[in-house]
Design a protein around this motif. Sequence first.
Motif, PDB file in Angstrom:
ATOM      1  N   GLY A 288      79.254 -80.677  63.482  1.00  0.00           N
ATOM      2  CA  GLY A 288      80.494 -80.688  62.696  1.00  0.00           C
ATOM      3  C   GLY A 288      81.755 -80.540  63.542  1.00  0.00           C
ATOM      4  N   ILE A 289      81.616 -80.487  64.844  1.00  0.00           N
ATOM      5  CA  ILE A 289      82.812 -80.272  65.677  1.00  0.00           C
ATOM      6  C   ILE A 289      83.590 -81.582  65.805  1.00  0.00           C
ATOM      7  CG2 ILE A 289      83.666 -79.643  67.987  1.00  0.00           C
ATOM      8  CD1 ILE A 289      81.210 -77.804  68.284  1.00  0.00           C
ATOM      9  N   PRO A 290      84.888 -81.565  65.464  1.00  0.00           N
ATOM     10  CA  PRO A 290      85.669 -82.803  65.612  1.00  0.00           C
ATOM     11  C   PRO A 290      85.898 -83.105  67.088  1.00  0.00           C
ATOM     12  CG  PRO A 290      87.077 -80.983  64.874  1.00  0.00           C
ATOM     13  CD  PRO A 290      85.674 -80.447  64.934  1.00  0.00           C
ATOM     14  N   ILE A 291      85.588 -84.324  67.477  1.00  0.00           N
ATOM     15  CA  ILE A 291      85.745 -84.742  68.879  1.00  0.00           C
ATOM     16  C   ILE A 291      87.039 -85.540  69.010  1.00  0.00           C
ATOM     17  CG2 ILE A 291      84.765 -86.094  70.780  1.00  0.00           C
ATOM     18  CD1 ILE A 291      83.137 -83.572  70.115  1.00  0.00           C
ATOM     19  N   GLU A 292      87.933 -85.027  69.810  1.00  0.00           N
ATOM     20  CA  GLU A 292      89.227 -85.692  70.014  1.00  0.00           C
ATOM     21  C   GLU A 292      89.032 -87.034  70.724  1.00  0.00           C
ATOM     22  OE1 GLU A 292      91.807 -83.426  72.555  1.00  0.00           O
ATOM     23  OE2 GLU A 292      93.530 -84.719  72.182  1.00  0.00           O
ATOM     24  N   GLN A 293      89.666 -88.052  70.166  1.00  0.00           N
ATOM     25  CA  GLN A 293      89.697 -89.375  70.817  1.00  0.00           C
ATOM     26  C   GLN A 293      91.083 -89.535  71.407  1.00  0.00           C
ATOM     27  OE1 GLN A 293      86.965 -91.510  70.896  1.00  0.00           O
ATOM     28  NE2 GLN A 293      85.823 -89.930  69.790  1.00  0.00           N
ATOM     29  N   ARG A 294      91.177 -89.694  72.700  1.00  0.00           N
ATOM     30  CA  ARG A 294      92.482 -89.807  73.328  1.00  0.00           C
ATOM     31  C   ARG A 294      92.757 -91.261  73.720  1.00  0.00           C
ATOM     32  NH1 ARG A 294      95.296 -85.233  74.273  1.00  0.00           N
ATOM     33  NH2 ARG A 294      96.527 -86.272  75.872  1.00  0.00           N
ATOM     34  N   ALA A 295      93.969 -91.487  74.220  1.00  0.00           N
ATOM     35  CA  ALA A 295      94.430 -92.845  74.486  1.00  0.00           C
ATOM     36  C   ALA A 295      93.563 -93.542  75.540  1.00  0.00           C
ATOM     37  CB  ALA A 295      95.875 -92.804  74.979  1.00  0.00           C
TER      38      ALA A 295
END
Length: 377
Positions: A288-295
């Motif tokens: 359930g951990i949100p994974i940051e998507q970066r540029a």
Amino acid sequence: MRVHGIPTRTIQPLADGSAVEIIDQTRLPHRYEIKRLASWQEAAEAISVMRVRGAPLIGATAAYGLALACQADTNDTALHAAAAGLIETRPTAVNLRWALERMLSRLLPLAPGQRREAAWHEAAAICEEDVAQNQAIGRHGLEIIRAIHQRKGGAVNLMTHCNAGWLATVDWGTALAPVYAAFEAGIALDVWVSETRPRNQGAALTAWELEQHGVPHTVIADNAAGHLMQKGEVDLIIVGADRVAANGDVANKIGTYLKALAARDNGVPFYVAAPGPSIDFRLASGAGIPIEQRAAREVTHIAGRDVEGELAEVQLTPDASPALNPAFDVTPARLVTGLITERGVCAASTAGLRGLYPEEGANFIPLPTSPINGGGV
Ligand SMILES: CSC[C@@H](O)[C@@H](O)C(=O)COP(=O)(O)O
């Protein structure tokens, strides 16, 4: 920690309450620049573009962001708007939510006229607690390093990933706190610093702060880690965490999972150092951990210092090649030898965490609402 020999913290409020000062980490290791943040919007920008980064320092900066918001306006609407803006900046480190909820819980029950002073006080308390927690992590981790040193009888070769050091916290770091404690205790050690593409927090930040402190270290390409473990060149790995789920699964910088896999294959102990505010007791598992998507640009381009000594960015990839940039991954609890917390070392499991944080028992089920936006985050 010392910078140019002077004891320094990564974030400091000005005495008149007009701003907080941070080290602009986007300029390191080639420039050491202090930047002033004078509004919650500037604090949010600093977190978003990673002038400050690392889970505990993100939380501390957000706390001061709410103190800065109070300088402008202390009413409920303004505080909720600032918290909503700050929570949007980076999704994975749970310290951000933790700090904002703590600030709002402290401030909202007060009369607006009392909030300004209370906000600075609470943000400072969060920072002091971070320092104390990291020092405690250092003491507990030191015993692990000492035991390896005594068994081996020579220098301990420790590997870390990303930057979970002084720069990622208010002081001392999490994964690097045991390193500094061991170094101060006179234990011979050498740190393998994996570069940590795409943003190179290892090569740029961990190497810089270890160098400032005089700790022996060697930077390696991320892809060299498994080879070094196979060759018996790694005695243990300590990494930090952006969020530990209630079952001990760990989200940390992308590439952590691969190191944990290689560590398991080669019998290398793999520890995760994390203070209480990095543990999400409400989340059952890492799924359930949100994974940051970066540029994508962080993958297609790379920053450094050119031959003239200027900071520059160059393109690595063909013009038309798309790139994907997940900033974190989740290491399953089964690959984690132990969690080094401020309360001691425990198994990466619900039972292990319950043992150290019994008062969080009620939180092991999801809470229906959060004070931020009045809804779940
Ligand atoms: C003590 S910091 C622990 C983590 O926050 C650290 O290992 C990490 O992954 C930092 O990621 P970053 O994207 O640089 O904020």
